[in-house]
Scaffold this motif. Structure first.
Motif, PDB file in Angstrom:
ATOM      1  N   LYS A 121     -10.053  -2.539  -7.111  1.00 32.43           N
ATOM      2  CA  LYS A 121     -10.057  -2.849  -8.542  1.00 32.43           C
ATOM      3  C   LYS A 121      -8.648  -2.809  -9.125  1.00 32.43           C
ATOM      4  O   LYS A 121      -8.271  -3.668  -9.939  1.00 32.43           O
ATOM      5  CB  LYS A 121     -10.958  -1.856  -9.282  1.00 32.43           C
ATOM      6  N   GLU A 122      -7.857  -1.826  -8.712  1.00 29.70           N
ATOM      7  CA  GLU A 122      -6.483  -1.734  -9.218  1.00 29.70           C
ATOM      8  C   GLU A 122      -5.641  -2.906  -8.727  1.00 29.70           C
ATOM      9  O   GLU A 122      -4.834  -3.463  -9.493  1.00 29.70           O
ATOM     10  CB  GLU A 122      -5.862  -0.411  -8.778  1.00 29.70           C
TER      11      GLU A 122
ATOM     12  N   TYR B 136      -3.614  -5.595 -11.169  1.00 26.23           N
ATOM     13  CA  TYR B 136      -2.191  -5.914 -11.065  1.00 26.23           C
ATOM     14  C   TYR B 136      -1.971  -7.385 -10.721  1.00 26.23           C
ATOM     15  O   TYR B 136      -1.058  -8.033 -11.266  1.00 26.23           O
ATOM     16  CB  TYR B 136      -1.524  -5.019 -10.007  1.00 26.23           C
ATOM     17  N   LEU B 137      -2.777  -7.912  -9.812  1.00 26.84           N
ATOM     18  CA  LEU B 137      -2.618  -9.318  -9.440  1.00 26.84           C
ATOM     19  C   LEU B 137      -2.955 -10.239 -10.603  1.00 26.84           C
ATOM     20  O   LEU B 137      -2.262 -11.241 -10.834  1.00 26.84           O
ATOM     21  CB  LEU B 137      -3.503  -9.637  -8.236  1.00 26.84           C
ATOM     22  N   ASP B 138      -4.002  -9.933 -11.323  1.00 27.12           N
ATOM     23  CA  ASP B 138      -4.338 -10.744 -12.496  1.00 27.12           C
ATOM     24  C   ASP B 138      -3.221 -10.675 -13.529  1.00 27.12           C
ATOM     25  O   ASP B 138      -2.896 -11.675 -14.188  1.00 27.12           O
ATOM     26  CB  ASP B 138      -5.651 -10.250 -13.113  1.00 27.12           C
ATOM     27  N   LEU B 139      -2.616  -9.506 -13.651  1.00 22.42           N
ATOM     28  CA  LEU B 139      -1.506  -9.358 -14.591  1.00 22.42           C
ATOM     29  C   LEU B 139      -0.331 -10.228 -14.156  1.00 22.42           C
ATOM     30  O   LEU B 139       0.313 -10.893 -14.978  1.00 22.42           O
ATOM     31  CB  LEU B 139      -1.103  -7.888 -14.663  1.00 22.42           C
ATOM     32  N   ALA B 140      -0.025 -10.237 -12.838  1.00 17.96           N
ATOM     33  CA  ALA B 140       1.090 -11.049 -12.330  1.00 17.96           C
ATOM     34  C   ALA B 140       0.845 -12.531 -12.580  1.00 17.96           C
ATOM     35  O   ALA B 140       1.746 -13.258 -13.018  1.00 17.96           O
ATOM     36  CB  ALA B 140       1.296 -10.781 -10.847  1.00 17.96           C
ATOM     37  N   VAL B 141      -0.366 -13.006 -12.293  1.00 21.14           N
ATOM     38  CA  VAL B 141      -0.688 -14.415 -12.523  1.00 21.14           C
ATOM     39  C   VAL B 141      -0.630 -14.738 -14.004  1.00 21.14           C
ATOM     40  O   VAL B 141      -0.179 -15.816 -14.407  1.00 21.14           O
ATOM     41  CB  VAL B 141      -2.065 -14.749 -11.924  1.00 21.14           C
ATOM     42  N   GLY B 142      -1.081 -13.808 -14.833  1.00 18.57           N
ATOM     43  CA  GLY B 142      -1.036 -14.054 -16.266  1.00 18.57           C
ATOM     44  C   GLY B 142       0.372 -14.119 -16.816  1.00 18.57           C
ATOM     45  O   GLY B 142       0.605 -14.756 -17.849  1.00 18.57           O
ATOM     46  N   LEU B 143       1.318 -13.511 -16.154  1.00 16.79           N
ATOM     47  CA  LEU B 143       2.690 -13.520 -16.642  1.00 16.79           C
ATOM     48  C   LEU B 143       3.357 -14.871 -16.432  1.00 16.79           C
ATOM     49  O   LEU B 143       3.991 -15.408 -17.346  1.00 16.79           O
ATOM     50  CB  LEU B 143       3.510 -12.434 -15.936  1.00 16.79           C
ATOM     51  N   ALA B 144       3.252 -15.417 -15.212  1.00 11.05           N
ATOM     52  CA  ALA B 144       4.027 -16.622 -14.900  1.00 11.05           C
ATOM     53  C   ALA B 144       3.251 -17.627 -14.071  1.00 11.05           C
ATOM     54  O   ALA B 144       3.860 -18.464 -13.398  1.00 11.05           O
ATOM     55  CB  ALA B 144       5.323 -16.238 -14.173  1.00 11.05           C
ATOM     56  N   GLY B 145       1.943 -17.570 -14.066  1.00 10.59           N
ATOM     57  CA  GLY B 145       1.174 -18.583 -13.385  1.00 10.59           C
ATOM     58  C   GLY B 145       0.975 -18.313 -11.911  1.00 10.59           C
ATOM     59  O   GLY B 145       1.545 -17.380 -11.323  1.00 10.59           O
ATOM     60  N   LEU B 146       0.164 -19.147 -11.287  1.00  3.97           N
ATOM     61  CA  LEU B 146      -0.221 -18.975  -9.891  1.00  3.97           C
ATOM     62  C   LEU B 146       0.776 -19.579  -8.916  1.00  3.97           C
ATOM     63  O   LEU B 146       0.805 -19.212  -7.748  1.00  3.97           O
ATOM     64  CB  LEU B 146      -1.603 -19.616  -9.682  1.00  3.97           C
TER      65      LEU B 146
ATOM     66  N   ALA C 149     -17.897   4.707  -1.160  1.00  2.00           N
ATOM     67  CA  ALA C 149     -16.443   4.546  -1.255  1.00  2.00           C
ATOM     68  C   ALA C 149     -16.056   3.151  -1.712  1.00  2.00           C
ATOM     69  O   ALA C 149     -14.970   2.942  -2.265  1.00  2.00           O
ATOM     70  CB  ALA C 149     -15.796   4.855   0.094  1.00  2.00           C
ATOM     71  N   SER C 150     -16.948   2.173  -1.511  1.00  2.00           N
ATOM     72  CA  SER C 150     -16.629   0.796  -1.872  1.00  2.00           C
ATOM     73  C   SER C 150     -16.994   0.463  -3.306  1.00  2.00           C
ATOM     74  O   SER C 150     -16.699  -0.651  -3.776  1.00  2.00           O
ATOM     75  CB  SER C 150     -17.359  -0.174  -0.930  1.00  2.00           C
ATOM     76  N   ARG C 151     -17.634   1.380  -4.010  1.00  3.72           N
ATOM     77  CA  ARG C 151     -18.015   1.110  -5.401  1.00  3.72           C
ATOM     78  C   ARG C 151     -16.770   0.922  -6.277  1.00  3.72           C
ATOM     79  O   ARG C 151     -15.751   1.568  -6.069  1.00  3.72           O
ATOM     80  CB  ARG C 151     -18.853   2.259  -5.948  1.00  3.72           C
ATOM     81  N   LEU C 152     -16.904   0.050  -7.251  1.00  3.81           N
ATOM     82  CA  LEU C 152     -15.815  -0.164  -8.202  1.00  3.81           C
ATOM     83  C   LEU C 152     -15.981   0.811  -9.356  1.00  3.81           C
ATOM     84  O   LEU C 152     -16.949   0.720 -10.114  1.00  3.81           O
ATOM     85  CB  LEU C 152     -15.827  -1.605  -8.720  1.00  3.81           C
TER      86      LEU C 152
ATOM     87  N   PHE D 153       8.213  -8.536  -9.572  1.00  7.02           N
ATOM     88  CA  PHE D 153       8.161  -7.078  -9.534  1.00  7.02           C
ATOM     89  C   PHE D 153       6.720  -6.584  -9.451  1.00  7.02           C
ATOM     90  O   PHE D 153       6.401  -5.676  -8.675  1.00  7.02           O
ATOM     91  CB  PHE D 153       8.859  -6.518 -10.772  1.00  7.02           C
ATOM     92  N   VAL D 154       5.839  -7.173 -10.229  1.00 10.35           N
ATOM     93  CA  VAL D 154       4.427  -6.770 -10.185  1.00 10.35           C
ATOM     94  C   VAL D 154       3.834  -7.071  -8.811  1.00 10.35           C
ATOM     95  O   VAL D 154       3.060  -6.274  -8.259  1.00 10.35           O
ATOM     96  CB  VAL D 154       3.632  -7.468 -11.303  1.00 10.35           C
ATOM     97  N   LEU D 155       4.183  -8.205  -8.239  1.00 13.39           N
ATOM     98  CA  LEU D 155       3.694  -8.530  -6.898  1.00 13.39           C
ATOM     99  C   LEU D 155       4.188  -7.519  -5.866  1.00 13.39           C
ATOM    100  O   LEU D 155       3.458  -7.162  -4.937  1.00 13.39           O
ATOM    101  CB  LEU D 155       4.142  -9.938  -6.502  1.00 13.39           C
ATOM    102  N   GLU D 156       5.405  -7.050  -6.026  1.00 13.88           N
ATOM    103  CA  GLU D 156       5.921  -6.046  -5.087  1.00 13.88           C
ATOM    104  C   GLU D 156       5.200  -4.719  -5.264  1.00 13.88           C
ATOM    105  O   GLU D 156       4.975  -3.991  -4.296  1.00 13.88           O
ATOM    106  CB  GLU D 156       7.431  -5.868  -5.272  1.00 13.88           C
ATOM    107  N   LEU D 157       4.810  -4.396  -6.483  1.00 15.62           N
ATOM    108  CA  LEU D 157       4.007  -3.187  -6.712  1.00 15.62           C
ATOM    109  C   LEU D 157       2.651  -3.308  -6.010  1.00 15.62           C
ATOM    110  O   LEU D 157       2.157  -2.343  -5.410  1.00 15.62           O
ATOM    111  CB  LEU D 157       3.807  -2.957  -8.209  1.00 15.62           C
ATOM    112  N   VAL D 158       2.052  -4.473  -6.095  1.00 17.18           N
ATOM    113  CA  VAL D 158       0.769  -4.684  -5.418  1.00 17.18           C
ATOM    114  C   VAL D 158       0.943  -4.534  -3.912  1.00 17.18           C
ATOM    115  O   VAL D 158       0.123  -3.883  -3.239  1.00 17.18           O
ATOM    116  CB  VAL D 158       0.209  -6.084  -5.769  1.00 17.18           C
TER     117      VAL D 158
END
Length: 892
Positions: free
Chosen positions: A494-495, A499-509, A642-645, A871-876
């Motif tokens: 989920k995290e 983060y990935l959705d945030l990265a895409v929202g910043l500058a596109g896919l 353990a797999s529950r969100l 930077f966000v992608l590197e965090l992911v």
């Protein structure tokens, strides 16, 4: 016909008989030597007689050629026997030293080399030969000598290096080159009155002092001198007399003061701004050129400064090599004492104490020098000494058992301690009052971007190379006792999605998939090479060195236990404050900021909970689905659980994610206010990609145009300074990589074929283009690419035209209310009109002027958005690789 046969046959016989006949060779050798003596004796003033100089030089060259030829011929070697018996080297030494002619000196050095290389007649074991050679060298390159060219001086130092290498391999010849009149019948030095500087006795070991005089030089001279001296210190462990002589001599003092002299040669004020004439693309597509350069500060990218820095780091690495190769405990401790007192406490720390952010460069200089020092050093004792002192840490190794020292070494240390004892008025030289932690924390909050950049880069080095020293000093942490993971794979998924959705929202896919794959590889390499990870995932091998090699060094490598980052940590709060202003920060600050955060996260013992990921204590699950499902066994049930969100309240959002969400809100506001925002961002990414491809093409073209690898002038077996790689690479690169976010091309090259990533990308392996995070990116062009083609010049011109377009020069303001952590973009309808002079005269304060107002051009902001996405992608990638490599999440 018979005439020609006899003629050719006789000529052939003469040519073959001359070199293979020892008697004839000796006759020619003696004839040449007699010519030298006659010319010398008949010439009252050799320095002014050019004809006599020419005759003697030709004779020297002939003598050398005969010796070299004889060394390759079968025995007997009558010329070498004659040279040893007649001691002709004494005459050669006197003639060359009094000729005041560089050519004569060069020929004499070649003659001495021929005698030594022959390895016959035991020239190196001959006292007269040693005295003759050292007198010649002292008169040639010693103090008050004739002075020779740099190439001849390098030949002389190379000759000394060869002798030192022979002493290292044949310790029995040491007494010929090293003699002391202060030794008793057992070979031990008689007690002498020694002050802190030691005793200067050049007549005891002139070879060693000649090497010491040349260790500070650049190029071949310094390389040969440092390696030769390294061999001398290595030989001290096999000679008690030499060991005690070094301890009592002034050699350690000369080495420490020499290091201090090289440090002092570097500028007190430094500017790390890139020159406009050679600015990387990522900086040129921003407001970087608007940053003010201090005219009193020296440029970091200047040739003179780079030469000084490389020389200083070469000598610093030489110190490290000496300590690693020296097996004498007394000598090693004496050297370390002098390093600590004369360099660290008397020079390095005072420069830190006297640095100031107000003068526009001294803090930048000290922070930059410390970064390069720590980046160059790997020896545990030196690293421990520097960080323990500058960070004002308790010396927990003081109580550890150490190898005993001799009385002479103890007295030498006591003298140094008395010298460094502070007086009543010198209490300010105390790291407990002001230390490196205070300097870094103050610098990260500076209004000068250069100071912030220098502090962040130093922080990154300490966190990545010496993380244990940062705990409790730079970083406030809380240790934990449990090692089993509490986070679940469901929460990780989920995290990662957030983060990935945030990265895409910043500058596109566009380009995200390729960039993410690259960061997975980079992060895996960074984690595997982090010192904390090495201790976590590898066995502890037996140290190959002998007992007592590092002495207390094994205990100086600080062990790092699992720990949490305290939310109120001052350094992390300063980092978050800088992150909130990401869109208006200068580009290099953002690159250094993201590097520092990634460096913090690469420690395997630092838990991510609370600052990068959600604390498991804040998970909330809907248990109805699990309870109502039947499972075949307990393992299946645990895996499903353990797999529950999980869900969590907004107050449980990690601090770093919260800052990134605020930045995303700013970008969303700009997207709604500025027409064609997404198109502008995509064009910026394409500009990076296009310039990257052209740079790569230019690099390949340059490599293909070279006929072959350049030949090295350094002889085989010589020592090469271990200069940090970032100094040897293009100086135009503002940080560790050649991409907008710091892609480590060096890692991919060293690893060969890229390995498969730890986990597949969520984007299903689409072929996406336009990522600014490829290995060779537009962050810097190759250093040797000096606008070699018209095409490359046109590209740069187009980018320059883009920079000066009126639309992209539009200024956008961001407001941060007093006492608030939220930064808001002031949209077009909220932009204040130009100030009226009448209103300014009244001193009236408008609403927009309350709090903090920062602004930047649209061009600058778009560039920062592209960097932020990477930077966000590197965090992911960091979270995903840590989970798979370090088993940080529960799967069952």
């Amino acid at each position: 016909m018979d005439f020609w046969v006899r003629l050719l046959g006789g000529s052939s016989q003469k040519k073959q008989a001359a070199p293979n006949n020892p008697q004839q060779r000796l006759a020619r050798f003696r004839q040449r030597y007699n010519q030298v003596l006659q010319s010398w004796q008949k010439t009252p003033n050799l320095a002014n007689d050019r004809e006599a100089l020419g005759n003697i030089r030709r004779a020297f060259q002939a003598l050398t050629a005969i010796l070299n030829d004889e060394s390759r011929s079968p025995a007997p070697h009558m010329c070498l026997q004659f040279a040893a018996a007649q001691q002709i080297y004494t005459a050669v030494s006197k003639i060359a030293a009094t000729s005041h002619d560089e050519g004569m000196v060069r020929d004499a050095v070649a003659f001495y080399n021929a005698l030594i290389d022959s390895e016959e007649e035991d020239f190196l074991e001959n006292d007269v030969f040693a005295v003759s050679l050292m007198n010649f060298i002292n008169r040639t390159v010693g103090s008050g000598s004739m002075g020779v060219g740099e190439d001849i001086e390098a030949d002389i130092v190379e000759l000394l290096f060869g002798i030192a290498a022979k002493i290292r391999l044949q310790p029995e010849i040491l007494p010929v080159w090293f003699t002391t009149t202060s030794a008793d019948s057992n070979g031990r030095l008689v007690n002498q009155k020694v002050d802190f500087a030691g005793v200067t006795q050049k007549e005891d070991f002139p070879l060693c002092y000649q090497l010491i005089d040349h260790v500070h030089h650049e190029g071949r001279i310094g390389d040969f001198a440092r390696t030769g001296l390294l061999y001398i210190f290595e030989s001290a462990s096999r000679s008690i007399t030499l060991e005690q002589w070094i301890v009592n001599s002034d050699l350690p003092t000369l080495m420490a003061t020499g290091l201090g002299a090289l440090y002092s040669q570097m500028s007190r004020k430094l500017s790390i701004l890139h020159p406009e004439s050679d600015m990387p693309l990522i900086l040129s597509l921003s407001d970087y050129a608007e940053m003010q350069h201090n005219p009193q500060a020296e440029s970091f990218f200047g040739d003179d400064f780079q030469n000084h820095l490389v020389t200083f780091l070469s000598y610093l690495t030489f110190w490290q090599d000496v300590l690693e190769h020296c097996r004498s405990t007394d000598v090693r401790h004496t050297l370390i004492d002098h390093f600590q007192i004369l360099f660290l406490q008397q020079l390095l720390y005072p420069s830190l104490l006297e640095s100031s952010d107000a003068d526009g460069g001294s803090s930048v200089a000290v922070l930059t020098y410390l970064r390069h020092i720590l980046d160059a050093l790997d020896h545990p004792e030196l690293v421990h000494m520097i960080l323990q002192y500058l960070l004002a840490l308790l010396d927990y190794t003081a109580a550890s058992p150490k190898m005993p020292r001799s009385p002479a070494a103890v007295k030498r240390r006591q003298s140094l301690m008395l010298l460094s004892a502070p007086g009543k008025d010198d209490d300010r030289l105390n790291p407990s009052l002001f230390n490196l932690v205070d300097l870094v924390l103050g610098s990260t909050a500076s209004e000068n971007p250069q100071t912030v950049i220098a502090a962040l880069k130093l922080t990154k080095i300490i966190l990545s190379k010496n993380h244990g020293y940062a705990l409790g000093s730079l970083v406030k942490v809380m240790y934990l006792h449990h090692k089993e993971p509490h986070r679940t794979v469901g929460s990780l998924n989920k995290e990662l999605k957030e983060y990935l959705d945030l990265a895409v929202g910043l500058a596109g896919l566009e380009g995200v998939d390729e960039a993410y794959e690259n960061y997975l590889k980079d992060t895996l390499s960074a984690l595997e090479n982090h010192p904390c990870t090495l201790k976590t995932i590898t066995l502890h091998p037996t140290h190959p060195k002998s007992p007592g090699y590092f002495d207390s060094a094994e205990s100086t490598a600080r062990d790092v236990d699992p720990h949490y980052l305290l939310p109120e940590d001052p350094l992390f709060q300063s980092i978050l404050d800088l992150l909130r202003r990401f869109l208006t920060n200068d580009v290099e600050t953002n690159l250094a900021l993201s590097e520092a955060i990634i460096g913090l996260g690469t420690c395997s013992q630092l838990r991510l909970e609370g600052w990068l990921s959600v604390d498991p204590a804040d998970y909330h699950f809907e248990s109805n689905d699990i309870e109502s499902t039947e499972y075949l066994n307990e393992d299946m049930r645990n895996t499903e659980m353990a797999s529950r969100l999980p869900e969590w309240s907004p107050s449980a959002t990690p601090q770093l994610l919260l800052c990134l969400q605020q930045l995303q809100a700013q970008v969303e506001a700009l997207r709604g206010d500025i027409p064609d925002w997404d198109e502008h961002v995509a064009n910026r990414k394409n500009a990076f990609r296009f310039h990257e491809e052209m740079s790569e093409a230019m690099k390949i073209s340059t490599l293909q145009s070279k006929p072959g690898p350049p030949s090295s002038d350094t002889p085989v077996g010589s020592w090469t300074p271990q200069i940090p790689k970032h100094l040897l690479e293009s100086s135009t690169t503002p940080l560790r990589s050649q991409s907008p976010r710091g892609r480590k091309e060096a890692l991919s090259e060293s690893r060969g074929t890229p390995a498969a990533s730890p986990a597949p990308s969520r984007f299903g392996g689409q072929t996406l283009v336009g990522s600014p995070s490829r290995a060779l990116s537009p962050l810097s062009a190759p250093h040797n690419a000096k606008r070699q083609t018209t095409l490359f010049s046109d590209i740069d011109a187009n980018f320059a035209g883009l920079k000066h377009a009126e639309f992209f020069k539009r200024r956008i303001r961001f407001r941060r209310s007093a006492g608030s952590n939220t930064v808001e973009a002031m949209l077009s309808k909220y932009q204040p009109p130009p100030k009226d002079p009448d209103d300014a005269a009244t001193g009236a304060e408008t609403e927009e002027e309350k709090g903090e107002i920062r602004e930047a051009s649209l061009l600058h902001i778009i560039t920062n958005v592209v960097i932020l996405q990477d930077f966000v992608l590197e965090l992911v990638a960091l979270m995903q690789v840590r989970a798979s490599l370090l088993n940080e999440v529960k799967f069952v």
